[in-house]
Design a protein around this motif. Structure first.
Motif, PDB file in Angstrom:
ATOM      1  N   PRO A   1       3.061  -7.326   3.361  1.00 27.65           N
ATOM      2  CA  PRO A   1       3.409  -7.013   2.022  1.00 27.65           C
ATOM      3  C   PRO A   1       3.543  -5.564   1.791  1.00 27.65           C
ATOM      4  O   PRO A   1       4.342  -5.037   1.091  1.00 27.65           O
ATOM      5  CB  PRO A   1       2.022  -7.504   1.306  1.00 27.65           C
ATOM      6  CG  PRO A   1       1.117  -7.402   2.582  1.00 27.65           C
ATOM      7  CD  PRO A   1       1.639  -7.990   3.664  1.00 27.65           C
ATOM      8  N   VAL A   2       2.901  -4.554   2.853  1.00 31.03           N
ATOM      9  CA  VAL A   2       3.375  -3.287   2.793  1.00 31.03           C
ATOM     10  C   VAL A   2       4.846  -2.938   3.100  1.00 31.03           C
ATOM     11  O   VAL A   2       5.364  -2.172   2.487  1.00 31.03           O
ATOM     12  CB  VAL A   2       2.335  -2.503   3.828  1.00 31.03           C
ATOM     13  CG1 VAL A   2       3.075  -0.961   4.068  1.00 31.03           C
ATOM     14  CG2 VAL A   2       1.066  -2.605   3.303  1.00 31.03           C
TER      15      VAL A   2
ATOM     16  N   THR B   1      -7.306  -5.468   3.269  1.00 28.86           N
ATOM     17  CA  THR B   1      -7.258  -6.528   4.048  1.00 28.86           C
ATOM     18  C   THR B   1      -8.318  -6.945   4.747  1.00 28.86           C
ATOM     19  O   THR B   1      -8.898  -8.190   4.920  1.00 28.86           O
ATOM     20  CB  THR B   1      -6.135  -6.695   5.040  1.00 28.86           C
ATOM     21  OG1 THR B   1      -4.994  -6.290   4.293  1.00 28.86           O
ATOM     22  CG2 THR B   1      -6.195  -7.776   5.758  1.00 28.86           C
TER      23      THR B   1
ATOM     24  N   ALA C   1      -4.410  -0.370   2.686  1.00 29.15           N
ATOM     25  CA  ALA C   1      -4.029  -1.650   2.515  1.00 29.15           C
ATOM     26  C   ALA C   1      -5.101  -2.316   3.804  1.00 29.15           C
ATOM     27  O   ALA C   1      -5.329  -3.458   3.520  1.00 29.15           O
ATOM     28  CB  ALA C   1      -2.600  -2.012   2.888  1.00 29.15           C
TER      29      ALA C   1
ATOM     30  N   ARG D   1      -1.232   4.564   2.132  1.00 31.07           N
ATOM     31  CA  ARG D   1      -1.111   3.138   1.932  1.00 31.07           C
ATOM     32  C   ARG D   1      -1.480   2.309   3.075  1.00 31.07           C
ATOM     33  O   ARG D   1      -1.998   1.346   2.794  1.00 31.07           O
ATOM     34  CB  ARG D   1       0.517   3.008   1.523  1.00 31.07           C
ATOM     35  CG  ARG D   1       0.733   1.648   1.078  1.00 31.07           C
ATOM     36  CD  ARG D   1       2.310   1.525   0.936  1.00 31.07           C
ATOM     37  NE  ARG D   1       2.576   2.364  -0.624  1.00 31.07           N
ATOM     38  CZ  ARG D   1       3.531   3.129  -0.644  1.00 31.07           C
ATOM     39  NH1 ARG D   1       4.422   3.363   0.162  1.00 31.07           N
ATOM     40  NH2 ARG D   1       3.744   4.080  -1.570  1.00 31.07           N
TER      41      ARG D   1
ATOM     42  N   TRP E   1      -1.996  -9.507  -3.523  1.00 33.16           N
ATOM     43  CA  TRP E   1      -1.484  -8.809  -2.603  1.00 33.16           C
ATOM     44  C   TRP E   1      -0.388  -7.889  -2.844  1.00 33.16           C
ATOM     45  O   TRP E   1      -0.117  -6.817  -2.128  1.00 33.16           O
ATOM     46  CB  TRP E   1      -0.975  -9.840  -1.243  1.00 33.16           C
ATOM     47  CG  TRP E   1      -2.077 -10.684  -0.621  1.00 33.16           C
ATOM     48  CD1 TRP E   1      -2.365 -11.950  -0.918  1.00 33.16           C
ATOM     49  CD2 TRP E   1      -2.870 -10.227   0.331  1.00 33.16           C
ATOM     50  NE1 TRP E   1      -3.493 -12.145  -0.345  1.00 33.16           N
ATOM     51  CE2 TRP E   1      -3.817 -11.226   0.585  1.00 33.16           C
ATOM     52  CE3 TRP E   1      -3.044  -9.051   1.059  1.00 33.16           C
ATOM     53  CZ2 TRP E   1      -4.800 -11.104   1.466  1.00 33.16           C
ATOM     54  CZ3 TRP E   1      -3.814  -9.033   1.945  1.00 33.16           C
ATOM     55  CH2 TRP E   1      -4.886 -10.097   2.397  1.00 33.16           C
TER      56      TRP E   1
ATOM     57  N   THR F   1       7.729  -8.650  -2.837  1.00 29.33           N
ATOM     58  CA  THR F   1       6.353  -8.689  -2.141  1.00 29.33           C
ATOM     59  C   THR F   1       5.623  -9.850  -2.291  1.00 29.33           C
ATOM     60  O   THR F   1       4.619 -10.212  -1.432  1.00 29.33           O
ATOM     61  CB  THR F   1       5.713  -7.474  -2.810  1.00 29.33           C
ATOM     62  OG1 THR F   1       6.613  -6.323  -2.911  1.00 29.33           O
ATOM     63  CG2 THR F   1       4.555  -7.170  -1.774  1.00 29.33           C
TER      64      THR F   1
ATOM     65  N   CYS G   1      -2.230  -4.785  -4.588  1.00 35.31           N
ATOM     66  CA  CYS G   1      -2.620  -3.921  -3.544  1.00 35.31           C
ATOM     67  C   CYS G   1      -1.952  -3.159  -2.674  1.00 35.31           C
ATOM     68  O   CYS G   1      -1.988  -2.268  -2.100  1.00 35.31           O
ATOM     69  CB  CYS G   1      -3.871  -4.626  -2.725  1.00 35.31           C
ATOM     70  SG  CYS G   1      -5.025  -5.317  -3.937  1.00 35.31           S
ATOM     71  N   SER G   2      -0.528  -3.852  -2.523  1.00 33.04           N
ATOM     72  CA  SER G   2       0.570  -3.050  -1.555  1.00 33.04           C
ATOM     73  C   SER G   2       1.234  -1.800  -2.417  1.00 33.04           C
ATOM     74  O   SER G   2       2.082  -1.234  -1.618  1.00 33.04           O
ATOM     75  CB  SER G   2       1.570  -4.038  -1.237  1.00 33.04           C
ATOM     76  OG  SER G   2       2.281  -4.597  -2.300  1.00 33.04           O
ATOM     77  N   GLU G   3       1.052  -1.777  -3.783  1.00 32.78           N
ATOM     78  CA  GLU G   3       1.670  -0.961  -4.505  1.00 32.78           C
ATOM     79  C   GLU G   3       1.137   0.095  -5.523  1.00 32.78           C
ATOM     80  O   GLU G   3       1.601   1.120  -5.863  1.00 32.78           O
ATOM     81  CB  GLU G   3       2.782  -1.729  -5.423  1.00 32.78           C
ATOM     82  CG  GLU G   3       2.021  -2.354  -6.615  1.00 32.78           C
ATOM     83  CD  GLU G   3       2.783  -3.393  -7.427  1.00 32.78           C
ATOM     84  OE1 GLU G   3       4.123  -3.443  -7.188  1.00 32.78           O
ATOM     85  OE2 GLU G   3       2.372  -3.822  -8.381  1.00 32.78           O
TER      86      GLU G   3
ATOM     87  N   ARG H   1       6.397   0.040  10.972  1.00 29.51           N
ATOM     88  CA  ARG H   1       5.989  -1.383  10.269  1.00 29.51           C
ATOM     89  C   ARG H   1       6.525  -2.337  11.176  1.00 29.51           C
ATOM     90  O   ARG H   1       6.052  -3.555  11.337  1.00 29.51           O
ATOM     91  CB  ARG H   1       6.651  -1.221   8.751  1.00 29.51           C
ATOM     92  CG  ARG H   1       5.972  -0.610   7.663  1.00 29.51           C
ATOM     93  CD  ARG H   1       4.949   0.527   7.909  1.00 29.51           C
ATOM     94  NE  ARG H   1       4.601   1.414   6.750  1.00 29.51           N
ATOM     95  CZ  ARG H   1       3.837   1.998   6.742  1.00 29.51           C
ATOM     96  NH1 ARG H   1       3.306   2.631   7.852  1.00 29.51           N
ATOM     97  NH2 ARG H   1       3.648   2.963   5.474  1.00 29.51           N
TER      98      ARG H   1
ATOM     99  N   ALA I   1       6.999  -4.283   0.212  1.00 31.41           N
ATOM    100  CA  ALA I   1       6.903  -3.334  -0.855  1.00 31.41           C
ATOM    101  C   ALA I   1       7.631  -1.912  -0.725  1.00 31.41           C
ATOM    102  O   ALA I   1       8.108  -1.380  -1.673  1.00 31.41           O
ATOM    103  CB  ALA I   1       5.490  -3.079  -1.147  1.00 31.41           C
TER     104      ALA I   1
END
Length: 539
Positions: free
Chosen positions: A148-149, A448, A444, A440, A428, A164, A431-433, A102, A152
């Motif tokens: 956001p990923v 996006t 995501a 994931r 956001w 987040t 949708c990240s969780e 990440r 989170a």
């Protein structure tokens, strides 16, 4: 919130106050979200989402048209096409974030932004300006997906919603800076003003790319790579307590398929690392297959909820309101370019002011109440905006023109405030969780990508649509979409507040996480009866 029962509890026995925000997790979220300043400053709208950047484009288009002698159609394409380009960036980021991690994906996003800003600011022609938009679009897709990923996955459960939502906060701060930049450079010669607006956006990525290197890697990515002890160290610094850190680590290991007693030095961790290295080129294909070709019932429910929410966020036309706000203000009677850009600053200020409302309430009242309140307000204010513009069309010289102009401006700002205080940031966060760990990043990325497609479709079609059915008719259409979106959110989105990322997936099916973990552990996957049908959400 106190209750009657609370009054009977002695002071010494009263529940403890909410734990303070973990400072290390706060710093990580802050740095990860800085990319969104670039998105808001120069992208066609990031996350409403996010030219090089939306607010800058809203002002730069006035001067580019005069300097480069380009048409409204070319402006329309230039404004909206970045969202199509960002689709490729978001899909690539899903793979890159699982491969490089990440953190390095965020560094890559900053480098791409820097290149795109330079290309756009120095472009001598429309063709090269489009090349710059392409590069910037790739950066938009990367940053939209990864910020956001990452946040989170790092944030403790107690503050996940708050942290987040930071990318949206900084995105809107970037939008405000873009409006300020428009206003500040508007008095330069035409051939310099729009270039200065874009080139300023090349400065922050240099500092952000370096700052991100000081951040830790996502603990969930580290566990996926078999680096258990490294993940434990990150979790101990980002959790509210040592016990929570160990509990989070156990949950992550269970999803990945690593026994509880395995450490970084054990053979099992080495096996996981080798397996992941061997399967890096092929694992992505398996994930895409599980998501798109043969999804389980819980995964289908997650995709419906996540993709539906991303569709609604952009289909309500928020990017059009932000990007073409100078034209709407012109319809409301604000004629000069300087005054129009000054009024547009109010749009950026409104978004920046109201975004903290959802940020502060996400972990207190939940995601669903904010989404429903926001969606309802957006539908009401879009209808009001459309009606006032329609009445102005019918009475262009009447006594009511000034009053109707004021109503239209107030409705526009109220619409922006409704979006910023709910659907903008919460979509956001949500949708990240909701997706399990192994899916994931790619899930995501799909969300996006859909978000960017819808943003591009609305911004690229707005001028043509408004010419066909008037600006008022366009906003009536967006109001109907917002009303339909409210019904969708009420029926299909369960509450996720207070649940760990590993437990959130269970809202869409009893053993959603087990389905994800079993293949990683090499065991047989058994599907259990889902705990709730798609529409049976927690109210």
């Amino acid at each position: 919130m106190s209750t009657d029962a609370d009054a009977t509890v002695p002071a010494a026995m009263a529940p403890a106050k909410r734990a303070p925000i973990n400072k290390y997790a706060f710093a990580c979220a802050l740095l990860a979200s800085m990319n969104s300043v670039l998105l808001g400053y120069g992208a066609s709208y990031v996350r409403s989402s996010h030219s090089t950047y939306i607010s800058v484009m809203s002002g730069a288009q006035l001067f580019m048209k005069e300097d480069l002698k380009i048409t409204d159609t070319q402006i329309e394409i230039l404004a909206g096409v970045i969202n199509i380009y960002s689709l490729f960036g978001s899909l690539a980021a899903g793979v890159t974030s699982d491969w490089l991690g990440r953190r390095y994906t965020m560094v890559l996003a900053a480098a791409i932004f820097f290149t795109g800003a330079l290309l756009m600011g120095l472009a001598p022609s429309y063709a090269l300006l489009m090349v710059g938009r392409f590069v910037a679009g790739i950066g938009v897709g990367f940053a939209l997906m990864i910020a956001p990923v990452y946040t989170a996955e790092v944030a403790p459960t107690s503050a996940r919603g708050f942290l987040t939502s930071f990318p949206e906060v900084f995105n809107n701060f970037g939008i405000l800076l873009g409006y300020v930049s428009n206003f500040a450079f508007a008095r330069l010669p035409v051939h310099l003003s729009w270039r200065a607006m874009f080139l300023v956006g090349a400065v922050p990525p240099v500092f952000l790319g370096v700052a991100v290197l000081a951040m830790p890697e996502s603990p969930r990515w580290l566990v996926m790579r078999g680096r258990i002890d490294d993940a434990r160290r990150v979790l101990q610094r980002t959790s509210d307590s040592h016990g929570e850190a160990e509990e989070r680590l156990r949950d992550i290991k269970k999803v990945v398929g690593i026994p509880d007693d395995v450490s970084d030095a054990d053979d099992m961790a080495a096996i996981v690392r080798v397996r992941n290295k061997v399967s890096r080129s092929s694992d992505g294909g398996g994930v895409w297959k599980e998501l798109l070709i043969n999804p389980s019932r819980p995964v289908r429910r997650m995709l419906v909820a996540g993709l539906g929410l991303m569709f609604i966020q952009q289909a309500t036309g928020v990017d059009c309101v932000v990007m073409y706000s100078p034209r709407v203000f012109e319809r409301a009677g604000i004629k000069s370019k300087t005054n129009s850009l000054g009024a547009s600053m109010a749009v950026g200020a409104c978004k920046t002011f109201f975004i903290p409302i959802s940020t502060l309430l996400l972990d207190r009242i939940g995601r669903r109440p904010l989404l429903l309140a926001s969606g309802g307000g957006m539908a009401i204010f879009l209808f009001t905006l459309a009606t006032s513009l329609h009445m102005m069309d019918r009475r262009p010289e009447g006594k009511e023109t000034a009053a109707l102009g004021a109503v239209s401006i107030a409705a526009m700002l109220s619409f922006v405030a409704s979006f910023a205080s709910g659907l903008g940031p919460v979509a956001w966060v949500y949708c990240s969780e909701i997706y399990p760990l192994r899916l994931r990043a790619q899930a995501a990325a799909i969300g996006t990508g859909l978000n960017r497609i819808m943003s591009g479709a609305t911004t690229m079609s707005f001028l043509s649509l408004s010419n066909a059915i008037t600006i008022a008719g366009s906003f009536y259409l967006y109001a109907c979409i917002a009303a339909a979106g409210w019904v969708f959110m009420y029926l299909f989105l369960p509450e996720t507040m207070g649940k760990s990322l590993e437990d959130t997936a269970k809202l869409f099916g009893k053993d959603a996480d087990d389905e994800d973990a079993a293949p990683a552990a090499g065991g047989r996957r058994e599907r259990s009866k889902p705990s709730a049908e798609l529409g049976d959400v927690q109210h």
